[in-house]
Design a protein around this motif. Sequence first.
Motif, PDB file in Angstrom:
ATOM      1  N   TYR A   1       0.905  -1.240   0.056  1.00  0.00           N
ATOM      2  CA  TYR A   1      -0.182  -0.037   0.120  1.00  0.00           C
ATOM      3  C   TYR A   1       0.903   1.211  -0.083  1.00  0.00           C
ATOM      4  CZ  TYR A   1      -3.837  -2.775   1.090  1.00  0.00           C
ATOM      5  OH  TYR A   1      -4.929  -4.023   1.022  1.00  0.00           O
ATOM      6  N   ALA A   2       0.390   2.370  -0.357  1.00  0.00           N
ATOM      7  CA  ALA A   2       1.049   3.667  -0.281  1.00  0.00           C
ATOM      8  C   ALA A   2       0.625   4.504   0.917  1.00  0.00           C
ATOM      9  CB  ALA A   2       0.828   4.410  -1.890  1.00  0.00           C
ATOM     10  N   SER A   3       1.737   5.106   1.374  1.00  0.00           N
ATOM     11  CA  SER A   3       1.346   5.982   2.759  1.00  0.00           C
ATOM     12  C   SER A   3       1.184   7.368   2.271  1.00  0.00           C
ATOM     13  CB  SER A   3       2.098   5.611   3.745  1.00  0.00           C
ATOM     14  OG  SER A   3       3.430   5.974   3.420  1.00  0.00           O
ATOM     15  N   GLY A   4       1.833   7.749   1.102  1.00  0.00           N
ATOM     16  CA  GLY A   4       1.737   9.259   0.706  1.00  0.00           C
ATOM     17  C   GLY A   4       2.667   9.311  -0.551  1.00  0.00           C
ATOM     18  N   GLY A   5       3.470  10.441  -0.792  1.00  0.00           N
ATOM     19  CA  GLY A   5       4.263  10.894  -1.816  1.00  0.00           C
ATOM     20  C   GLY A   5       3.340  11.333  -2.947  1.00  0.00           C
ATOM     21  N   THR A   6       4.073  10.841  -4.291  1.00  0.00           N
ATOM     22  CA  THR A   6       3.250  11.188  -5.510  1.00  0.00           C
ATOM     23  C   THR A   6       3.242   9.801  -6.267  1.00  0.00           C
ATOM     24  OG1 THR A   6       5.573  11.346  -6.790  1.00  0.00           O
ATOM     25  CG2 THR A   6       4.640  13.363  -5.727  1.00  0.00           C
ATOM     26  N   THR A   7       2.519   9.851  -7.647  1.00  0.00           N
ATOM     27  CA  THR A   7       2.171   8.723  -8.238  1.00  0.00           C
ATOM     28  C   THR A   7       3.547   8.432  -8.904  1.00  0.00           C
ATOM     29  OG1 THR A   7       1.684  10.128 -10.027  1.00  0.00           O
ATOM     30  CG2 THR A   7      -0.221   9.348  -8.969  1.00  0.00           C
ATOM     31  N   ALA A   8       4.545   9.169  -8.982  1.00  0.00           N
ATOM     32  CA  ALA A   8       5.778   8.879  -9.472  1.00  0.00           C
ATOM     33  C   ALA A   8       6.716   8.295  -8.559  1.00  0.00           C
ATOM     34  CB  ALA A   8       6.619   9.982 -10.422  1.00  0.00           C
ATOM     35  N   SER A   9       6.526   8.740  -7.377  1.00  0.00           N
ATOM     36  CA  SER A   9       7.443   7.985  -6.339  1.00  0.00           C
ATOM     37  C   SER A   9       6.628   8.017  -5.025  1.00  0.00           C
ATOM     38  CB  SER A   9       8.499   8.921  -6.099  1.00  0.00           C
ATOM     39  OG  SER A   9       9.502   8.545  -5.177  1.00  0.00           O
TER      40      SER A   9
ATOM     41  N   THR B   1     -12.023   4.822  -1.007  1.00  0.00           N
ATOM     42  CA  THR B   1     -11.538   4.470  -2.398  1.00  0.00           C
ATOM     43  C   THR B   1     -10.669   3.337  -2.506  1.00  0.00           C
ATOM     44  OG1 THR B   1     -10.930   7.111  -2.369  1.00  0.00           O
ATOM     45  CG2 THR B   1     -10.111   5.698  -4.228  1.00  0.00           C
ATOM     46  N   PRO B   2     -11.151   2.391  -3.543  1.00  0.00           N
ATOM     47  CA  PRO B   2     -10.431   1.246  -3.796  1.00  0.00           C
ATOM     48  C   PRO B   2      -9.525   1.441  -4.724  1.00  0.00           C
ATOM     49  CG  PRO B   2     -12.367   1.492  -5.053  1.00  0.00           C
ATOM     50  CD  PRO B   2     -12.262   2.477  -4.312  1.00  0.00           C
ATOM     51  N   GLY B   3      -8.273   0.776  -4.858  1.00  0.00           N
ATOM     52  CA  GLY B   3      -7.253   0.901  -5.941  1.00  0.00           C
ATOM     53  C   GLY B   3      -6.385   1.775  -5.677  1.00  0.00           C
ATOM     54  N   LEU B   4      -5.213   2.018  -6.635  1.00  0.00           N
ATOM     55  CA  LEU B   4      -4.341   3.178  -6.339  1.00  0.00           C
ATOM     56  C   LEU B   4      -3.393   2.812  -5.069  1.00  0.00           C
ATOM     57  CD1 LEU B   4      -6.346   6.207  -7.676  1.00  0.00           C
ATOM     58  CD2 LEU B   4      -4.578   4.729  -8.886  1.00  0.00           C
ATOM     59  N   LEU B   5      -3.543   1.588  -4.510  1.00  0.00           N
ATOM     60  CA  LEU B   5      -2.828   1.203  -3.612  1.00  0.00           C
ATOM     61  C   LEU B   5      -3.068   1.804  -2.282  1.00  0.00           C
ATOM     62  CD1 LEU B   5       1.062   1.507  -4.778  1.00  0.00           C
ATOM     63  CD2 LEU B   5      -0.494  -0.197  -4.941  1.00  0.00           C
ATOM     64  N   SER B   6      -4.563   2.053  -2.354  1.00  0.00           N
ATOM     65  CA  SER B   6      -5.189   2.785  -0.993  1.00  0.00           C
ATOM     66  C   SER B   6      -5.558   1.340  -0.018  1.00  0.00           C
ATOM     67  CB  SER B   6      -6.396   3.654  -1.387  1.00  0.00           C
ATOM     68  OG  SER B   6      -6.776   3.835  -0.346  1.00  0.00           O
ATOM     69  N   SER B   7      -5.497   1.451   1.228  1.00  0.00           N
ATOM     70  CA  SER B   7      -5.553   0.512   2.101  1.00  0.00           C
ATOM     71  C   SER B   7      -6.934   0.227   2.680  1.00  0.00           C
ATOM     72  CB  SER B   7      -4.486   0.719   3.071  1.00  0.00           C
ATOM     73  OG  SER B   7      -4.723   1.652   3.700  1.00  0.00           O
ATOM     74  N   ALA B   8      -7.595   1.368   2.971  1.00  0.00           N
ATOM     75  CA  ALA B   8      -8.822   1.243   3.877  1.00  0.00           C
ATOM     76  C   ALA B   8      -9.753   0.517   3.506  1.00  0.00           C
ATOM     77  CB  ALA B   8      -9.198   2.775   4.361  1.00  0.00           C
ATOM     78  N   HIS B   9     -10.092   0.761   2.029  1.00  0.00           N
ATOM     79  CA  HIS B   9     -11.036   0.120   1.244  1.00  0.00           C
ATOM     80  C   HIS B   9     -11.045  -1.596   1.515  1.00  0.00           C
ATOM     81  CE1 HIS B   9     -14.335  -0.185  -1.661  1.00  0.00           C
ATOM     82  NE2 HIS B   9     -13.856  -1.504  -2.112  1.00  0.00           N
ATOM     83  N   ASN B  10      -9.901  -2.169   1.406  1.00  0.00           N
ATOM     84  CA  ASN B  10      -9.804  -3.661   1.700  1.00  0.00           C
ATOM     85  C   ASN B  10      -9.950  -3.821   3.072  1.00  0.00           C
ATOM     86  OD1 ASN B  10      -9.080  -3.843  -1.291  1.00  0.00           O
ATOM     87  ND2 ASN B  10      -7.096  -4.132  -0.852  1.00  0.00           N
ATOM     88  N   PHE B  11      -9.497  -3.063   3.828  1.00  0.00           N
ATOM     89  CA  PHE B  11      -9.711  -3.417   5.385  1.00  0.00           C
ATOM     90  C   PHE B  11     -11.013  -3.576   5.716  1.00  0.00           C
ATOM     91  CE2 PHE B  11     -10.194  -1.898   9.519  1.00  0.00           C
ATOM     92  CZ  PHE B  11      -9.747  -2.881  10.463  1.00  0.00           C
ATOM     93  N   PHE B  12     -11.900  -2.616   5.462  1.00  0.00           N
ATOM     94  CA  PHE B  12     -13.431  -2.706   5.805  1.00  0.00           C
ATOM     95  C   PHE B  12     -13.987  -3.782   5.011  1.00  0.00           C
ATOM     96  CE2 PHE B  12     -12.286   1.612   7.263  1.00  0.00           C
ATOM     97  CZ  PHE B  12     -12.841   1.432   8.460  1.00  0.00           C
ATOM     98  N   ASN B  13     -13.893  -4.058   3.823  1.00  0.00           N
ATOM     99  CA  ASN B  13     -14.268  -5.297   3.319  1.00  0.00           C
ATOM    100  C   ASN B  13     -13.748  -6.342   4.308  1.00  0.00           C
ATOM    101  OD1 ASN B  13     -15.286  -4.172   1.160  1.00  0.00           O
ATOM    102  ND2 ASN B  13     -13.830  -4.682  -0.386  1.00  0.00           N
ATOM    103  N   GLY B  14     -12.553  -6.616   4.412  1.00  0.00           N
ATOM    104  CA  GLY B  14     -12.267  -7.883   5.332  1.00  0.00           C
ATOM    105  C   GLY B  14     -12.768  -7.817   6.815  1.00  0.00           C
ATOM    106  N   LEU B  15     -13.145  -6.600   7.327  1.00  0.00           N
ATOM    107  CA  LEU B  15     -13.817  -6.512   8.545  1.00  0.00           C
ATOM    108  C   LEU B  15     -15.104  -7.027   8.649  1.00  0.00           C
ATOM    109  CD1 LEU B  15     -13.539  -5.491  11.644  1.00  0.00           C
ATOM    110  CD2 LEU B  15     -14.452  -3.449  10.893  1.00  0.00           C
TER     111      LEU B  15
ATOM    112  N   TRP C   1     -10.532  21.443  -1.377  1.00  0.00           N
ATOM    113  CA  TRP C   1      -9.862  20.410  -2.027  1.00  0.00           C
ATOM    114  C   TRP C   1      -9.784  19.186  -1.308  1.00  0.00           C
ATOM    115  CZ3 TRP C   1      -5.691  17.385  -2.323  1.00  0.00           C
ATOM    116  CH2 TRP C   1      -5.449  16.835  -3.584  1.00  0.00           C
ATOM    117  N   VAL C   2     -10.302  18.242  -2.037  1.00  0.00           N
ATOM    118  CA  VAL C   2      -9.928  16.767  -1.209  1.00  0.00           C
ATOM    119  C   VAL C   2      -9.123  16.027  -2.425  1.00  0.00           C
ATOM    120  CG1 VAL C   2     -11.328  14.690  -0.919  1.00  0.00           C
ATOM    121  CG2 VAL C   2     -12.479  17.014  -0.635  1.00  0.00           C
ATOM    122  N   ASN C   3      -8.327  15.351  -1.296  1.00  0.00           N
ATOM    123  CA  ASN C   3      -7.195  14.245  -2.115  1.00  0.00           C
ATOM    124  C   ASN C   3      -8.124  13.009  -3.082  1.00  0.00           C
ATOM    125  OD1 ASN C   3      -5.367  12.077  -2.831  1.00  0.00           O
ATOM    126  ND2 ASN C   3      -4.038  13.043  -1.480  1.00  0.00           N
ATOM    127  N   PRO C   4      -7.720  13.001  -4.340  1.00  0.00           N
ATOM    128  CA  PRO C   4      -8.931  12.489  -4.846  1.00  0.00           C
ATOM    129  C   PRO C   4      -8.616  10.671  -4.523  1.00  0.00           C
ATOM    130  CG  PRO C   4      -7.164  13.067  -6.640  1.00  0.00           C
ATOM    131  CD  PRO C   4      -7.209  13.800  -5.305  1.00  0.00           C
TER     132      PRO C   4
END
Length: 414
Positions: free
Chosen positions: A73-81, A114-128, A387-390
């Motif tokens: 999963y990604a915790s921040g940074g940019t899409t390039a890094s 948000t699912p995808g884009l290396l985001s973590s919470a979506h999968n966690f709540f499905n798992g819960l 502005w909301v981080n997409p």
Amino acid sequence: MTQPDHTTLTGEQVRALVDRYASGPLAEAYAHLDGVAEPALTEVPVLTKDDFRAALPGTVARARDARFGSLVYASGGTTASPKLSLIPSHMFVRDVAAHWNPLTADDVLLNYDTPGLLSSAHNFFNGLAEFTGAVSVPLGAVDDERVPAWLDTVESLGVTAFNGTQSQIAQLVRLCAAAGRKPPAFRKVLWNGEAFSASAAALVREQLPDTELHGIYGSTETWVIGHNGLGCDLDTFHVLPYQHIELDEGMILVTNTHPDCLNPVLRYRIGDRGTWVDCPCGRPGPALRVHGRDDPQLKFLSILVTPQEVAGAAHAVPAVTGVQVVMVDHGAAEERMELLVTLAPGTDTDGAVAEVRHRVLTDVYRLGFEVAAVPQAFEVRAVERLWVNPRSNKTPLLRHRSGSDTEETWNGNA
């Protein structure tokens, strides 16, 4: 308030943790502890996000040797890094649910993270939901104009619970109010990812007065650290038994002692400040109150200010419901600060903007004096929505952009 006894680490435990990570990129950081049978945790160096990034290759190697699968999963940074993190594929769901699980088997959960884009919470709540035996509706975030149609669908499924960031929760409620419809009859709202603002909490309490709020606090590197629920303050969390918390001059340091932890999070500086408090829910033992970021200062027009100070002054104007600080060309000679504000319905926009400008320049130490010399360096604008981080669906207090950036997302309405 002192450190809870149940998370005190013995020298033997510290030795085992150091041995687990004393290889690869972090070997040098722990070399001074070679031969120390039972080191104190305070002898272990504090890790930062830069250390974490350097340790990534070793973390991947450890994950390949583990007895279980893992997820990136990604915790921040940019899409390039992006800043990448690995956790076990079981996502610690069983361990978290043993202490925090607002769901029951008869719940239908609308998963709005948000699912995808290396985001973590979506999968966690499905798992819960799967662990609990509940029904999950993994919709993910929906564009504003499509919300009414999707709400018709999810309401037909009998949704009883909802999860998302506080920005998503508040926006969904606002959209329902603007459309003249009631939000779905959520009995429970499960939130994560960012602090619950006072304005968002007031909106939810107004539109969903009987809904329970249940939150979790943590990071992608450490995973879930603590939780809250009925009777708890929204900024206060009960720490999981395998998460060891230190407060170093108010800075939160986290050590995850779970045997399945893949990431090197020994005394990891998560980036927040906190204190130990008694939670009003009555649960025994101290709870962790999170006060916000531990590195908030920025230099603007030769003075040090914090986004929190600026936002606090703006929120002193009663009509203000939300604030976002945007630094334009920060550090350059032509740097500017744009203060975006959302206002209560029916507000005199021009009057409120003028009042916010006066209040901020008066209340924030030396800011008015510095801006007087370059008045174009500070601007207040009223917007319909911050502005909301997409990717994460969080509303950051501070944003940076280039003055040449003409993207629509910077008009405050995206």
